[in-house]
Design an enzyme around this catalytic site. Structure first.
Site, PDB file in Angstrom:
ATOM      1  N   CYS A  95       0.801  -1.376  -0.168  1.00 37.59           N
ATOM      2  CA  CYS A  95       0.158   0.036  -0.033  1.00 37.59           C
ATOM      3  C   CYS A  95       0.954   1.160  -0.031  1.00 37.59           C
ATOM      4  O   CYS A  95       0.523   2.321  -0.695  1.00 37.59           O
ATOM      5  CB  CYS A  95      -0.892   0.084   1.172  1.00 37.59           C
ATOM      6  SG  CYS A  95      -0.304  -0.709   2.544  1.00 37.59           S
ATOM      7  N   HIS A 113      -2.944   6.056   4.535  1.00 38.96           N
ATOM      8  CA  HIS A 113      -1.639   6.434   4.990  1.00 38.96           C
ATOM      9  C   HIS A 113      -1.213   7.600   4.359  1.00 38.96           C
ATOM     10  O   HIS A 113      -1.540   8.024   3.169  1.00 38.96           O
ATOM     11  CB  HIS A 113      -0.800   5.132   3.989  1.00 38.96           C
ATOM     12  CG  HIS A 113      -0.880   3.630   4.530  1.00 38.96           C
ATOM     13  ND1 HIS A 113      -1.891   3.667   5.616  1.00 38.96           N
ATOM     14  CD2 HIS A 113      -0.462   2.508   4.109  1.00 38.96           C
ATOM     15  CE1 HIS A 113      -1.777   2.228   5.867  1.00 38.96           C
ATOM     16  NE2 HIS A 113      -1.138   1.660   4.942  1.00 38.96           N
TER      17      HIS A 113
HETATM   18  N1  LIG Z   1      -4.728  -3.647   4.563  1.00 41.29           N
HETATM   19  C1  LIG Z   1      -4.136  -3.151   3.573  1.00 41.29           C
HETATM   20  O1  LIG Z   1      -3.920  -1.863   3.456  1.00 41.29           O
HETATM   21  C2  LIG Z   1      -3.637  -3.866   2.389  1.00 41.29           C
HETATM   22  C3  LIG Z   1      -2.810  -3.317   1.335  1.00 41.29           C
HETATM   23  C4  LIG Z   1      -2.083  -4.055   0.636  1.00 41.29           C
HETATM   24  C5  LIG Z   1      -2.287  -5.174   0.780  1.00 41.29           C
HETATM   25  N2  LIG Z   1      -2.967  -6.057   1.531  1.00 41.29           N
HETATM   26  C6  LIG Z   1      -2.966  -7.346   1.574  1.00 41.29           C
HETATM   27  O2  LIG Z   1      -4.265  -7.795   1.579  1.00 41.29           O
HETATM   28  C7  LIG Z   1      -4.596  -8.870   2.061  1.00 41.29           C
HETATM   29  C8  LIG Z   1      -5.674  -8.973   3.038  1.00 41.29           C
HETATM   30  O3  LIG Z   1      -5.689  -7.941   3.915  1.00 41.29           O
HETATM   31  P1  LIG Z   1      -6.810  -7.356   4.499  1.00 41.29           P
HETATM   32  O4  LIG Z   1      -6.279  -6.093   5.193  1.00 41.29           O
HETATM   33  O5  LIG Z   1      -8.023  -7.214   3.900  1.00 41.29           O
HETATM   34  O6  LIG Z   1      -7.039  -8.533   6.104  1.00 41.29           O
HETATM   35  P2  LIG Z   1      -8.360  -8.728   6.998  1.00 41.29           P
HETATM   36  O7  LIG Z   1      -9.186  -7.738   7.227  1.00 41.29           O
HETATM   37  O8  LIG Z   1      -7.779  -9.422   8.022  1.00 41.29           O
HETATM   38  O9  LIG Z   1      -8.979  -9.946   5.821  1.00 41.29           O
HETATM   39  C9  LIG Z   1      -8.316 -11.432   5.753  1.00 41.29           C
HETATM   40  C10 LIG Z   1      -9.260 -11.877   4.656  1.00 41.29           C
HETATM   41  O10 LIG Z   1      -8.562 -13.181   4.257  1.00 41.29           O
HETATM   42  C11 LIG Z   1      -9.249 -14.263   4.555  1.00 41.29           C
HETATM   43  N3  LIG Z   1      -8.274 -15.508   4.901  1.00 41.29           N
HETATM   44  C12 LIG Z   1      -7.602 -15.618   5.902  1.00 41.29           C
HETATM   45  N4  LIG Z   1      -7.160 -16.741   5.860  1.00 41.29           N
HETATM   46  C13 LIG Z   1      -7.752 -17.299   4.864  1.00 41.29           C
HETATM   47  C14 LIG Z   1      -7.575 -18.709   4.321  1.00 41.29           C
HETATM   48  N5  LIG Z   1      -6.763 -19.554   4.966  1.00 41.29           N
HETATM   49  N6  LIG Z   1      -8.245 -19.167   3.325  1.00 41.29           N
HETATM   50  C15 LIG Z   1      -9.356 -18.313   2.987  1.00 41.29           C
HETATM   51  N7  LIG Z   1      -9.507 -17.062   3.269  1.00 41.29           N
HETATM   52  C16 LIG Z   1      -8.610 -16.530   4.231  1.00 41.29           C
HETATM   53  C17 LIG Z   1     -10.338 -13.751   5.690  1.00 41.29           C
HETATM   54  O11 LIG Z   1     -11.238 -14.582   5.830  1.00 41.29           O
HETATM   55  P3  LIG Z   1     -12.286 -15.014   7.041  1.00 41.29           P
HETATM   56  O12 LIG Z   1     -13.016 -13.792   7.328  1.00 41.29           O
HETATM   57  O13 LIG Z   1     -13.057 -16.135   6.825  1.00 41.29           O
HETATM   58  O14 LIG Z   1     -11.148 -15.068   8.248  1.00 41.29           O
HETATM   59  C18 LIG Z   1     -10.770 -12.295   5.195  1.00 41.29           C
HETATM   60  O15 LIG Z   1     -11.501 -12.321   4.462  1.00 41.29           O
HETATM   61  C19 LIG Z   1      -3.233  -9.301   2.685  1.00 41.29           C
HETATM   62  O16 LIG Z   1      -2.441 -10.090   1.772  1.00 41.29           O
HETATM   63  C20 LIG Z   1      -2.609  -8.037   2.881  1.00 41.29           C
HETATM   64  O17 LIG Z   1      -1.109  -8.246   3.253  1.00 41.29           O
HETATM   65  C21 LIG Z   1      -3.449  -5.173   2.614  1.00 41.29           C
END
Ligand SMILES: NC(=O)c1ccc[n+]([C@@H]2O[C@H](COP(=O)([O-])OP(=O)(O)OC[C@H]3O[C@@H](n4cnc5c(N)ncnc54)[C@H](OP(=O)(O)O)[C@@H]3O)[C@@H](O)[C@H]2O)c1
Length: 360
Positions: free
Chosen positions: A132, A244
């Protein structure tokens, strides 16, 4: 005709934004599937502001055959299991985790910056979305680089807790509430108290003393913009829910004035310049939430180097930092390669989005 689209991680911060943005930008969708872990199987998620709700399927049992594009936001561990399955079944994966970003066979794309690199997606059927902090920074750097060639960037970030997922937002909320009522504010996800504090540490420490988040900003920027740019980062977590911010000190090979930079940034794709040099004449993270643009403020000349500028850059990390960039990549892929439906053009919507920027 449209696309058969999958959103993996649809219950998370980024996945929910992906659904909002697909709906907002009227992505040409014939069918959509939403996936998460077994924990969320059967839950309902909103498809943006439409009346549609979608039932979450367990990713373990999903049949990827016949789906065109999968937007992944499930973290590196689960991505390592499911992205190869989707890609092998002919579904192009656009991944938000860090797993494939530095893989030489996977393009790392910010559509305003290096759209042509997308042509390499056929090698693995996977396209990576940058970190990000990198995404918003390169959108601001690229037009200035084209004008005066950047030599070196020193960046300090002020990153919101939503960058650490749902758990990060919950921790800031709970600690803030506990402090107000006199209860202990124990850290769980973050290493120290995040409410009413700042933490100069994101991701793990590396041997040279930098953190992995700081390393990602360096190597990803070089992959997207070219290996010659020198960059050094300090990444800091701050008690902001979404958005951010970054302070950038940029050194150029050629002369460029603050006014020239402002004029360039005003016209650049994906950027909204808010730079009035008066009280409140700049953007803060709470104002960028829900917006498409990367905002730039406080452009000024750096008197300590020969050709230097300093600026302030703010963006919604769940949007340009993740979900929006991923949807823009899907649009680019559709326009250039898959050609199944009419896509919005790059940069469209930014002006509309900025019209109501002030009080969000
Ligand atoms: N937040 C940011 O600013 C940002 C920016 C760039 C990239 N990212 C990347 O985007 C990804 C998600 O981030 P987020 O912020 O959305 O996290 P989050 O709010 O914690 O959500 C995680 C998601 O992944 C799912 N998940 C986790 N383990 C899983 C598994 N074993 N099988 C299938 N689904 C699974 C969760 O499903 P459940 O609800 O079923 O647990 C939920 O839908 C990460 O790789 C992160 O590094 C995030």
């Amino acid at each position: 005709m449209g696309y058969r689209i999958v959103v993996a991680g649809a219950t998370g911060n980024v996945g929910r934004e992906m659904l909002n943005i697909l709906a907002e930008r009227e992505f040409p969708i014939d069918e959509i599937a939403v996936l998460a872990s077994s924990r969320s199987q059967g839950d309902m998620v909103d498809f943006g502001d439409t009346d549609r709700q979608l039932k979450v399927q367990n990713i373990e049992y999903f049949d990827w055959a016949g789906w065109d594009i999968a937007l992944f936001a499930i973290g590196s561990e689960a991505t390592a299991v499911y992205a190869p399955k989707a890609a092998a079944a002919g579904c192009v994966v656009i991944d938000n985790s860090s797993l494939y970003r530095m893989d030489p066979d996977v393009p790392l794309i910010v559509p305003e910056v290096n759209p042509d690199a997308i042509d390499g997606y056929t090698r693995r059927n996977i396209i990576a979305n940058p970190n990000c902090s990198t995404a918003q920074m390169v959108v601001a750097l690229k037009p200035l680089h084209d004008a005066a060639t950047i030599k070196r960037v020193v960046v300090s970030t002020y990153q919101s807790v939503s960058g650490a997922g749902k758990q990060g937002m919950d921790e800031l909320f709970e600690q803030s509430r506990n402090i107000f009522v006199g209860d202990p504010a124990e850290p769980r996800l973050f290493t120290k108290q995040i409410a009413f504090n700042v933490i100069p540490h994101i991701d793990v420490f590396l041997d040279d003393g930098f953190t992995k988040e700081e390393w990602k900003m360096v190597v990803e920027t070089k992959k997207i913009m070219g290996p010659k740019i020198k960059i050094v980062a300090t990444c800091v977590r701050v008690p902001v829910f979404v958005g951010h911010s970054e302070a950038l000190a940029i050194e150029f090979e050629n002369e460029i004035s603050a006014v020239e930079a402002q004029n360039i940034l005003r016209e650049a794709p994906g950027i909204m310049l808010i730079d009035k040099r008066e009280d409140g004449g700049y953007i803060t993270p709470v104002e960028c939430v829900g917006e498409f643009a990367t905002f730039v403020s406080r452009v000024r000349e750096d008197p300590t180097v020969e050709n230097g500028l300093i600026l302030w850059c703010v963006s919604d990390n769940l949007r340009k930092g993740a979900a929006l960039n991923a949807v823009q990549i899907a649009e680019l892929l559709g326009r250039r390669h898959l050609k199944k439906g009419d896509m919005i053009e790059d940069g469209a919507n930014f002006d509309d989005a900025a019209d109501d920027d002030a009080d969000d």
